[in-house]
Scaffold this active site. Structure first.
Site, mmCIF file in Angstrom:
data_model
loop_
_atom_site.group_PDB
_atom_site.id
_atom_site.type_symbol
_atom_site.label_atom_id
_atom_site.label_comp_id
_atom_site.label_asym_id
_atom_site.label_seq_id
_atom_site.Cartn_x
_atom_site.Cartn_y
_atom_site.Cartn_z
ATOM 1 N N GLU A 4 -3.637 -8.326 6.035
ATOM 2 C CA GLU A 4 -3.340 -8.539 7.473
ATOM 3 C C GLU A 4 -3.657 -9.976 7.887
ATOM 4 O O GLU A 4 -4.099 -10.224 9.003
ATOM 5 C CB GLU A 4 -4.137 -7.573 8.354
ATOM 6 C CG GLU A 4 -3.551 -6.176 8.446
ATOM 7 C CD GLU A 4 -2.459 -6.034 9.502
ATOM 8 O OE1 GLU A 4 -1.416 -5.479 9.173
ATOM 9 O OE2 GLU A 4 -2.644 -6.478 10.643
ATOM 10 N N GLY A 5 -3.417 -10.907 6.965
ATOM 11 C CA GLY A 5 -3.698 -12.312 7.251
ATOM 12 C C GLY A 5 -5.077 -12.691 6.731
ATOM 13 O O GLY A 5 -6.085 -12.089 7.111
ATOM 14 N N THR A 46 0.869 -1.174 0.000
ATOM 15 C CA THR A 46 0.000 0.000 0.000
ATOM 16 C C THR A 46 0.910 1.229 0.000
ATOM 17 O O THR A 46 1.804 1.326 0.844
ATOM 18 C CB THR A 46 -0.919 -0.035 1.248
ATOM 19 O OG1 THR A 46 -1.708 -1.220 1.180
ATOM 20 C CG2 THR A 46 -1.825 1.190 1.325
HETATM 21 C C1 LIG Z 1 -4.929 -4.372 -1.633
HETATM 22 C C2 LIG Z 1 -3.850 -5.014 -0.843
HETATM 23 C C3 LIG Z 1 -3.044 -4.258 -0.016
HETATM 24 C C4 LIG Z 1 -2.005 -4.836 0.699
HETATM 25 N N1 LIG Z 1 -1.168 -4.050 1.450
HETATM 26 C C5 LIG Z 1 -0.033 -4.602 1.949
HETATM 27 C C6 LIG Z 1 0.970 -3.769 2.542
HETATM 28 O O1 LIG Z 1 0.807 -2.549 2.645
HETATM 29 N N2 LIG Z 1 2.124 -4.337 2.961
HETATM 30 C C7 LIG Z 1 2.348 -5.683 2.857
HETATM 31 O O2 LIG Z 1 3.411 -6.148 3.257
HETATM 32 N N3 LIG Z 1 1.397 -6.516 2.320
HETATM 33 C C8 LIG Z 1 0.236 -6.002 1.856
HETATM 34 N N4 LIG Z 1 -0.722 -6.815 1.275
HETATM 35 C C9 LIG Z 1 -0.448 -8.251 1.173
HETATM 36 C C10 LIG Z 1 -1.407 -9.132 1.976
HETATM 37 O O3 LIG Z 1 -1.107 -9.064 3.335
HETATM 38 C C11 LIG Z 1 -1.291 -10.554 1.377
HETATM 39 O O4 LIG Z 1 -1.959 -10.527 0.136
HETATM 40 C C12 LIG Z 1 -1.869 -11.603 2.287
HETATM 41 O O5 LIG Z 1 -1.051 -11.790 3.409
HETATM 42 C C13 LIG Z 1 -2.037 -12.951 1.568
HETATM 43 O O6 LIG Z 1 -0.869 -13.331 0.909
HETATM 44 P P1 LIG Z 1 -0.956 -13.820 -0.613
HETATM 45 O O7 LIG Z 1 -1.706 -12.802 -1.376
HETATM 46 O O8 LIG Z 1 0.413 -14.148 -1.076
HETATM 47 O O9 LIG Z 1 -1.853 -15.134 -0.585
HETATM 48 P P2 LIG Z 1 -1.344 -16.623 -0.294
HETATM 49 O O10 LIG Z 1 -0.573 -16.663 0.965
HETATM 50 O O11 LIG Z 1 -0.725 -17.182 -1.524
HETATM 51 O O12 LIG Z 1 -2.729 -17.361 -0.040
HETATM 52 C C14 LIG Z 1 -3.569 -17.803 -1.108
HETATM 53 C C15 LIG Z 1 -4.730 -18.583 -0.493
HETATM 54 O O13 LIG Z 1 -4.230 -19.748 0.192
HETATM 55 C C16 LIG Z 1 -4.688 -19.737 1.534
HETATM 56 N N5 LIG Z 1 -3.649 -20.306 2.412
HETATM 57 C C17 LIG Z 1 -2.310 -20.034 2.423
HETATM 58 N N6 LIG Z 1 -1.703 -20.733 3.392
HETATM 59 C C18 LIG Z 1 -2.657 -21.453 4.015
HETATM 60 C C19 LIG Z 1 -2.676 -22.370 5.107
HETATM 61 N N7 LIG Z 1 -1.560 -22.671 5.777
HETATM 62 N N8 LIG Z 1 -3.857 -22.924 5.472
HETATM 63 C C20 LIG Z 1 -4.998 -22.618 4.825
HETATM 64 N N9 LIG Z 1 -5.063 -21.739 3.775
HETATM 65 C C21 LIG Z 1 -3.911 -21.184 3.391
HETATM 66 C C22 LIG Z 1 -4.933 -18.275 1.849
HETATM 67 O O14 LIG Z 1 -5.806 -18.109 2.941
HETATM 68 C C23 LIG Z 1 -5.495 -17.778 0.545
HETATM 69 O O15 LIG Z 1 -6.871 -18.073 0.485
HETATM 70 C C24 LIG Z 1 -1.793 -6.241 0.605
HETATM 71 C C25 LIG Z 1 -2.625 -7.029 -0.220
HETATM 72 C C26 LIG Z 1 -3.625 -6.439 -0.946
HETATM 73 C C27 LIG Z 1 -4.462 -7.293 -1.856
#
Ligand SMILES: Cc1cc2nc3c(=O)[nH]c(=O)nc-3n(C[C@H](O)[C@H](O)[C@H](O)COP(=O)(O)OP(=O)(O)OC[C@H]3O[C@@H](n4cnc5c(N)ncnc54)[C@H](O)[C@@H]3O)c2cc1C
Length: 408
Positions: free
Chosen positions: A388-389, A164
């Site tokens: 945020e998770g 962000t």
């Molecule tokens: C609009 C936006 C703003 C953001 N802002 C920031 C920011 O300012 N700074 C920053 O650092 N990050 C930021 N994020 C990142 C955000 O925190 C991550 O997208 C989030 O943590 C999920 O990670 P991922 O997208 O890689 O999904 P993944 O971790 O790849 O997950 C994909 C799917 O698999 C599921 N999954 C993964 N592991 C498991 C498990 N062990 N058990 C069950 N299900 C599981 C997840 O729940 C999800 O449904 C932002 C994201 C968005 C979309």
């Protein structure tokens, strides 16, 4: 320790009404335009700075409110106005809290003012942790920070994503690996000062919702920062790493995944944002249901519609109570023995998704168009179950906390 209360005091009510006025008069009328433009709403941030809402002072006042209700109340009102614009206003706070929590007094005094700028020249800040291959699994982070002792500089290389305000921020806070053996315990946070060579914005994402909030990749290519940019300082880091290595050597403690184990205290704030969006959609739906007539009577005169509204309001109130409880616990240092912070974020974010979908349904065809705000609110609400998770990670944290088992 402040007693838990479900009632705002007079001073809090005054702040809430003031924020509500700003949300209703400044944020809400601008929401559709900035959603379409998919750009940071600088003029709105500037208005917020002029009245004192966009400032560390305001944020800190709410953050340190001993009742714990300051932050949830503020988040709910601002996000009631519009989620994308509100995130542009509070996004800097994420990076500022990173510095407040881990920085030295000198770092706090130097960098936080540069994160906000002032009303005549507003700035924003970014917190960069997530990476393409390290979202929920923070321990897989690859961005490396290597200490160049001769120059007392850190050299940082890697790619951050989903940041962000990433790339448009004056100050970036970047989390990087300093000891790959230690998993998330081997991470440290660095300030990247304005204009540092080697930091650039990668792809800017076109998103489903919160489109007024800028989200982008941040590329770090041989970024060199002075030793003073390590949050907390080198001595503290060395001590922390030594403790973590000792624990790892003893072999007892599994190095935990930070995304799953921490953030308990910050999650209620995201829950409060979700409550704001849900409440906004519910209010639109309630008004609409009372005025829209079909079959010669208002649609709310059908139990099928009225009961949905009853469920919507019940879930919103329940979500707020969980958020307030967790926020009170966080401020008063109560241990989260049942992952109450994660509970609040899980329930509130799922509520926002459900309630905004119900609002679209209650508005019928109108709900499906951009003439009415519930369409935007429904798109916006999806973010709360992701950042945020994710909801799945919240469930994992809750289940692990309750059971003491390594649940996969
Ligand atoms: C609009 C936006 C703003 C953001 N802002 C920031 C920011 O300012 N700074 C920053 O650092 N990050 C930021 N994020 C990142 C955000 O925190 C991550 O997208 C989030 O943590 C999920 O990670 P991922 O997208 O890689 O999904 P993944 O971790 O790849 O997950 C994909 C799917 O698999 C599921 N999954 C993964 N592991 C498991 C498990 N062990 N058990 C069950 N299900 C599981 C997840 O729940 C999800 O449904 C932002 C994201 C968005 C979309």
């Amino acid at each position: 320790m402040a007693e838990f209360t479900m009632e705002l005091n007079d001073e809090q009510k005054e702040v809430r009404d003031w924020l509500h006025g700003f949300a209703a008069d400044v944020i809400r009328p601008a929401a559709a335009e900035w959603d379409e433009r998919e750009e940071t709403p600088w003029p709105v941030i500037q208005e917020a700075a002029k009245v004192g809402i966009y400032s560390l002072d305001f944020y800190a006042q709410q953050y340190f409110d001993p009742t714990g209700l300051g932050i949830p109340m503020a988040m709910e009102e601002l996000f009631w106005g519009d989620a994308g614009i509100a995130l542009s206003i509070v996004g800097t706070g994420l990076a500022a809290v990173g510095v407040l929590a881990n920085g030295t007094e000198e770092q706090i005094g130097t960098w936080i003012p540069q994160m906000y700028g002032d009303a005549s020249d507003v700035k924003v800040a970014a917190f960069c942790s997530s990476e393409p291959d390290a979202g929920s699994d923070v321990a897989s982070m690859r961005t490396r920070a290597v200490y160049d002792e001769a120059k007392d500089e850190w050299v940082i290389n890697g790619t951050k994503t989903w940041a962000t305000n990433g790339g448009i921020a004056n100050v970036h806070v970047v989390v990087a690996v300093v000891d790959a053996e230690l998993g998330s315990k081997g991470h440290a946070s660095f300030i990247i000062p304005p204009g540092t060579e080697g930091l650039s914005q990668g792809q800017k994402f076109k998103k489903h919702g919160i489109r007024a909030s800028h989200t982008a990749e941040v590329i770090l290519d041989n970024v060199r920062v002075p030793g003073s940019c390590l949050l907390g300082g080198k001595e503290k880091l060395d001590e922390r790493l030594a403790r973590a290595r000792e624990k790892a050597r003893q072999g007892g403690e599994r190095v935990k995944n930070a995304a799953m184990a921490t953030f308990e205290a910050s999650r209620p704030a995201v829950g409060a944002m979700a409550v704001g969006t849900a409440r906004a959609a519910y209010e639109v739906a309630l008004d609409y249901a009372k005025t829209r007539e079909q079959f010669g009577r208002p649609i709310i005169d059908n139990q099928g519609v009225a009961f949905q509204l009853a469920d919507m309001r019940t879930s919103i109130d329940a979500a707020r109570l969980l958020v307030w409880r967790a926020s009170w616990m966080a401020v008063n240092g109560k241990p989260f023995t049942a992952a109450e912070g994660s509970m609040s974020k899980l329930f509130a974010s799922e509520t926002a998704k459900k309630v905004t979908a119900q609002a679209v349904q209650i508005l019928g065809g109108n709900g499906y168009t951009r003439e009415y705000p519930v369409e935007r609110m429904h798109r916006d609400a999806a973010i709360y179950t992701i950042f945020e998770g994710t909801s799945e990670i919240q469930r994992l944290v809750i289940a692990r906390t309750l059971s003491g088992m390594t649940i996969r």
